[in-house]
Design a protein around this motif. Structure first.
Motif, mmCIF file in Angstrom:
data_model
loop_
_atom_site.group_PDB
_atom_site.id
_atom_site.type_symbol
_atom_site.label_atom_id
_atom_site.label_comp_id
_atom_site.label_asym_id
_atom_site.label_seq_id
_atom_site.Cartn_x
_atom_site.Cartn_y
_atom_site.Cartn_z
ATOM 1 N N LYS A 181 0.833 -1.196 0.000
ATOM 2 C CA LYS A 181 0.000 0.000 0.000
ATOM 3 C C LYS A 181 0.870 1.250 0.000
ATOM 4 O O LYS A 181 2.008 1.235 0.466
ATOM 5 C CB LYS A 181 -0.894 0.018 1.239
ATOM 6 N N PRO A 194 -9.667 18.081 -1.847
ATOM 7 C CA PRO A 194 -9.550 16.912 -0.964
ATOM 8 C C PRO A 194 -8.841 15.773 -1.694
ATOM 9 O O PRO A 194 -8.990 15.611 -2.905
ATOM 10 C CB PRO A 194 -11.003 16.547 -0.646
ATOM 11 N N VAL A 195 -8.058 15.017 -0.959
ATOM 12 C CA VAL A 195 -7.349 13.865 -1.525
ATOM 13 C C VAL A 195 -7.531 12.671 -0.598
ATOM 14 O O VAL A 195 -7.790 12.828 0.587
ATOM 15 C CB VAL A 195 -5.838 14.149 -1.705
ATOM 16 N N THR A 196 -7.360 11.506 -1.170
ATOM 17 C CA THR A 196 -7.430 10.288 -0.365
ATOM 18 C C THR A 196 -6.074 10.063 0.301
ATOM 19 O O THR A 196 -5.074 10.672 -0.086
ATOM 20 C CB THR A 196 -7.773 9.062 -1.230
ATOM 21 N N VAL A 197 -6.040 9.170 1.270
ATOM 22 C CA VAL A 197 -4.781 8.828 1.934
ATOM 23 C C VAL A 197 -3.803 8.263 0.916
ATOM 24 O O VAL A 197 -2.621 8.610 0.906
ATOM 25 C CB VAL A 197 -5.021 7.819 3.081
ATOM 26 N N ASP A 198 -4.281 7.388 0.023
ATOM 27 C CA ASP A 198 -3.403 6.808 -0.994
ATOM 28 C C ASP A 198 -2.828 7.877 -1.919
ATOM 29 O O ASP A 198 -1.646 7.847 -2.254
ATOM 30 C CB ASP A 198 -4.129 5.759 -1.827
ATOM 31 N N GLU A 199 -3.651 8.836 -2.344
ATOM 32 C CA GLU A 199 -3.162 9.914 -3.216
ATOM 33 C C GLU A 199 -2.100 10.744 -2.498
ATOM 34 O O GLU A 199 -1.055 11.058 -3.077
ATOM 35 C CB GLU A 199 -4.316 10.825 -3.651
ATOM 36 N N CYS A 234 -0.138 9.868 0.077
ATOM 37 C CA CYS A 234 1.079 9.077 0.273
ATOM 38 C C CYS A 234 1.838 8.899 -1.035
ATOM 39 O O CYS A 234 3.071 8.962 -1.056
ATOM 40 C CB CYS A 234 0.740 7.723 0.879
#
Length: 76
Positions: A2, A32-37, A39
């Motif tokens: 991940k 807004p961004v996701t955690v994956d984006e 990282c």
């Protein structure tokens, strides 16, 4: 693996090799961004510095205007 695991391994390697994270700051953007984006982008930035594609800086000029917490919260 991940994205968050890749970033954590880069920031906190098991074998330190003399590197260390002293002060790392992230500022919120406008979208807004996701955690994956998040990282993935941070990891890409570190890879660019480590590979010589981008220069790193040991200083960060902070010439911000201080604002009281009450005023900051009321603006949200």
């Amino acid at each position: 693996m991940k994205e968050i695991d890749r970033l954590a391994a880069l920031l906190f390697p098991m074998e330190n090799n003399g590197s260390r994270v002293l002060d790392l700051k992230f500022f919120p953007g406008e979208e807004p961004v996701t955690v994956d984006e998040f990282c993935r982008e941070v990891h890409a930035g570190f890879v660019q510095v480590d590979s010589g594609q981008s220069v790193s800086s040991t200083t960060f000029p902070e010439d911000l205007t201080q604002v009281s917490v009450d005023r900051f919260i009321s603006a949200m």
